[in-house]
Write an enzyme that holds these catalytic residues in place. Structure first.
Site, short mmCIF file in Angstrom:
data_model
loop_
_atom_site.label_atom_id
_atom_site.label_comp_id
_atom_site.label_asym_id
_atom_site.label_seq_id
_atom_site.Cartn_x
_atom_site.Cartn_y
_atom_site.Cartn_z
N CYS A 233 16.15 -28.20 2.07
CA CYS A 233 15.93 -29.58 1.67
C CYS A 233 16.76 -29.76 0.41
O CYS A 233 16.54 -29.08 -0.59
CB CYS A 233 14.46 -29.84 1.37
SG CYS A 233 14.20 -31.42 0.52
N LYS B 121 0.44 16.28 3.28
CA LYS B 121 0.01 15.65 2.04
C LYS B 121 -1.49 15.39 2.15
O LYS B 121 -1.93 14.55 2.94
CB LYS B 121 0.76 14.33 1.82
CG LYS B 121 0.42 13.69 0.49
CD LYS B 121 1.29 12.48 0.24
CE LYS B 121 1.03 11.95 -1.16
NZ LYS B 121 -0.37 11.59 -1.42
N SER C 199 3.10 12.60 -10.26
CA SER C 199 2.83 12.00 -8.97
C SER C 199 3.98 12.36 -8.02
O SER C 199 4.96 12.94 -8.46
CB SER C 199 2.80 10.50 -9.16
OG SER C 199 1.79 9.92 -8.44
N ASP D 290 -4.77 2.99 1.83
CA ASP D 290 -3.80 3.66 0.97
C ASP D 290 -2.41 3.10 1.16
O ASP D 290 -1.65 2.92 0.22
CB ASP D 290 -3.74 5.16 1.31
CG ASP D 290 -5.00 5.86 0.84
OD1 ASP D 290 -5.90 5.16 0.35
OD2 ASP D 290 -5.06 7.09 0.96
N TYR E 81 -2.10 -0.09 -0.60
CA TYR E 81 -2.07 0.10 -2.05
C TYR E 81 -0.69 0.61 -2.48
O TYR E 81 -0.09 0.08 -3.41
CB TYR E 81 -3.16 1.08 -2.48
CG TYR E 81 -3.12 1.31 -3.96
CD1 TYR E 81 -3.49 0.28 -4.83
CD2 TYR E 81 -2.67 2.50 -4.50
CE1 TYR E 81 -3.42 0.46 -6.20
CE2 TYR E 81 -2.60 2.69 -5.86
CZ TYR E 81 -2.99 1.66 -6.71
OH TYR E 81 -2.90 1.84 -8.05
N CYS F 106 11.96 -34.00 -4.33
CA CYS F 106 11.09 -33.39 -3.32
C CYS F 106 9.85 -32.82 -4.02
O CYS F 106 9.96 -31.93 -4.86
CB CYS F 106 11.85 -32.30 -2.58
SG CYS F 106 10.84 -31.43 -1.37
N LYS G 131 5.33 8.72 4.17
CA LYS G 131 4.11 8.13 4.70
C LYS G 131 4.50 7.13 5.77
O LYS G 131 5.41 6.35 5.58
CB LYS G 131 3.34 7.42 3.58
CG LYS G 131 2.78 8.38 2.55
CD LYS G 131 2.05 7.61 1.48
CE LYS G 131 0.74 8.28 1.16
NZ LYS G 131 -0.20 7.38 0.50
ZN LIG Z 1 11.94 -31.96 0.50
#
Ligand SMILES: [Zn+2]
Length: 631
Positions: free
Chosen positions: A391, A128, A90, A46, A49, A397, A287
């Protein structure tokens, strides 16, 4: 076009990260996980999820249509849906004290607006339940369904199911649950999860012996939420004794509990806070993920992102945590790696705040870190940009070029098969730009070594991505410019047409609400850098929905544009929805009537006071139907 089983498996085993999914795949995964859960065979925990659905997806795509619906429950039932006596929303979820304290801030703000003293805010905390949600109106029992319509499952009561504490029927929303001690003693050998057993109580076929016995023994029950034992107190106590309250509430009942629900008791404050489409704002479920593990880091691997940022990925000693074996976790950036000592052989504390994002909470035993000098993809020397190792060989690249091309198709989200594996293969055959991909035909692809069927499929997907309508801001965001994610692109294209943005100057962008000068500068530079590729791609005739046009059409046909409107009384649509819609078409919505108000829109059961106020200030009063006809 379902998400392949392969991807689902890999996700569950965490061989791929949630970041690697396209938005569409993420949505599909949420749907699959949801169906599996409702069928009583969850494929993820849960927590996972909730995390992937409420955190990852919300973060990636807050406007996803999935959020307009409550996760459907009881999909396994084929029967006709009936309207629920009242909507069952909900509960919003919080995973940390931080999030709870933000909720408290919101309720304190609302309390101030109605002149309620902060020391008068009362809170109730209940366990809950992790059961099967239902609504009992005294006559029938309904599944929650989509929150508005559910299935009639009154047969469970006909089968003898009792209400918790031998209470009467008709106490509204609650859950069908099985006592934990009973499940462990009598049922655990036949059912993997209590949820599987709970689902079996509701099935249309006749009940088996075990289920009948559980009902007779009053181990299987319907627990209306109003019957639940609760902690109650003032908000100040919640702040000072949060951990104690959680510990106390979690063990209040002998049912499976997966959190603690906090809610406001004060009726006025509840009314003031109201609800959105999905949640009551005066309620939140806390939770907690308690599962943690100490894990050894085998190595830290640098990965190159499309912008050139090097992300450290910790390869971990395989560890079973919250039901899955974890082998990798992100170290976020090399600045953090250096600070924490996340090196080979270090020991970290790991939790799973999400399905595929195992989270390193802290480094328990630091080790010397290995900071790469060169890009793992192009071998050019890396440079530091504040905390980030980069980079800067952006033009050549391979990892960055592949990343950019993959990103385009991922953001466009109306195609399949153009994931990283395909793009890498195209790169190996000298494809460097998305526009070059659109110039390919089946023969080209087959020469590159793609099979005939795959080649045909790829071309179909490319055609589909052109012909299927997408929002112009999504198309623009797919170019992956710095600071130009979905939100900023939409904001920009609410003010200007796509074709005009390349001519905008700094001042014009800064004048748009939400763009500071630095961002505007970055946007101007970004647009210059993509202009050529944009033009090449634009010529393919993508089916783009024009945001500004849609907005203009709405305002043109709406005589209430820019007018100040107050809504009151019970409407046929939720008042929150009406307000939201009104704002979206340029109506100014306020909650109190003043001399500045233009219209008062009234529903049923409107208080006399409001109408008197309207008369006093000379505000035009109209009924909901008239309002709807005007917009
Ligand atoms: Zn690179």
């Amino acid at each position: 076009m379902a998400l392949s089983q392969n991807i689902v498996d890999k996700l569950v085993r965490q061989e791929i990260l949630v970041d690697e999914l396209s938005d569409k795949e993420l949505v599909q995964f949420c749907q699959i996980a949801n169906l599996a859960y409702r069928a009583g065979k969850p494929i993820v925990s849960d927590q996972d999820y909730d995390f992937i659905y409420l955190v990852a997806l919300k973060d990636r795509d807050p406007d996803n249509p999935l959020f307009k619906f409550i996760e459907p429950e009881g999909r396994a039932f084929s029967e006709e849906k009936v309207l629920l006596p009242e909507a069952m929303l909900s509960i919003d979820k919080a995973y940390s004290w931080d999030e709870i304290s933000k909720w408290i801030e919101r309720l304190e703000k609302s309390a101030m607006q109605i002149g309620l003293g902060l020391d008068a805010i009362q809170i109730k905390a209940t366990p809950k339940l992790d059961g099967f949600a239902g609504f009992d109106d005294g006559n029938r029992l309904y599944t929650r369904g989509d929150g508005k319509k559910g299935s009639n499952i009154s047969r469970v009561f006909e089968r003898g199911l009792c209400v918790f504490n031998d209470a009467e029927r008709g106490l509204g929303a609650g859950e069908i649950v099985i006592k934990k001690s009973y499940f462990e003693k009598y049922l655990a050998h036949s059912f993997e999860y209590p949820r599987n057993f709970q689902a079996s109580l509701i099935k249309e076929k006749a009940l088996d012996e075990q289920a009948q016995k559980a009902i007779i023994d009053k181990a299987a029950l319907f627990v209306p939420f109003v019957q639940l034992p609760a902690w109650s107190g003032f908000v100040a106590e919640l702040v000072t004794k949060f951990d104690q309250i959680i510990a106390q509430v979690l063990v209040m009942v002998d049912f499976d509990v997966d959190g603690v629900v906090f809610e406001v008791v004060n009726t006025d404050l509840k009314t003031q806070m109201g609800a959105n489409r999905k949640f009551h704002r005066w309620q939140v479920a806390f939770k907690e993920n308690k599962d943690k593990a100490q894990v050894k880091v085998l190595s830290v691997t640098p990965q190159v992102g499309r912008s050139g940022k090097i992300t450290p990925v910790a390869e971990l000693e395989p560890t079973l945590l919250s039901g899955a074996t974890i082998v990798r976790a992100t170290g976020h950036h090399y600045g953090l790696v250096k600070k924490q000592g996340l090196g080979m052989g270090s020991v970290v504390e790991l939790t799973r705040s999400g399905l595929v994002i195992p989270k390193i909470i802290s480094v328990l035993k630091p080790m010397p870190v290995d900071i790469p000098d060169n890009c793992p993809s192009c071998n050019k020397p890396l440079v530091w940009e504040s905390d980030f190792l980069m980079c800067i060989n952006h033009k050549n690249c391979p990892a960055q070029i592949i990343g950019k091309m993959t990103y385009f198709f991922k953001i466009l989200a109306n195609n399949d098969g153009l994931g990283v594996a395909t793009i890498e293969k195209l790169y190996a055959h000298d494809i460097r730009l998305v526009s070059q991909i659109y110039a390919l035909n089946i023969e080209h692809l087959m020469v590159m070594g793609f099979g005939e069927k795959t080649s045909m499929n790829l071309i179909n997907q490319l055609n589909r991505s052109v012909s299927e309508q997408v929002e112009d801001w999504r198309f623009l965001a797919a170019f992956g410019m710095h600071r130009m994610g979905l939100g900023n692109c939409e904001n920009l294209l609410k003010s200007y047409y796509l074709n005009d943005i390349f001519d905008l100057n700094l001042e014009q962008i800064t004048n748009i609400d939400g763009f500071a000068e630095l961002t505007a500068q970055i946007i101007v530079q970004g647009l210059i850098s993509i202009a050529d590729e944009f033009n090449r791609l634009y010529r393919y005739g993508f089916n783009l929905e024009t945001t500004l046009l849609t907005k203009n059409l709405q305002t043109l046909t709406n005589e209430l544009f820019n007018k100040k409107v107050v809504f009151t009384g019970k409407m046929s649509h939720s008042r929150d929805d009406m307000k939201k819609h009104a704002k979206s078409i340029g109506i100014k919505v306020s909650t109190t009537i003043s001399a500045k108000t233009d219209y008062l829109v009234i529903g049923d059961k409107t208080g006399q006071k409001k109408i008197q106020d309207a008369e006093k200030f000379g505000v035009v009063v109209m009924i909901e139907a008239d309002y709807l006809s005007k917009i």
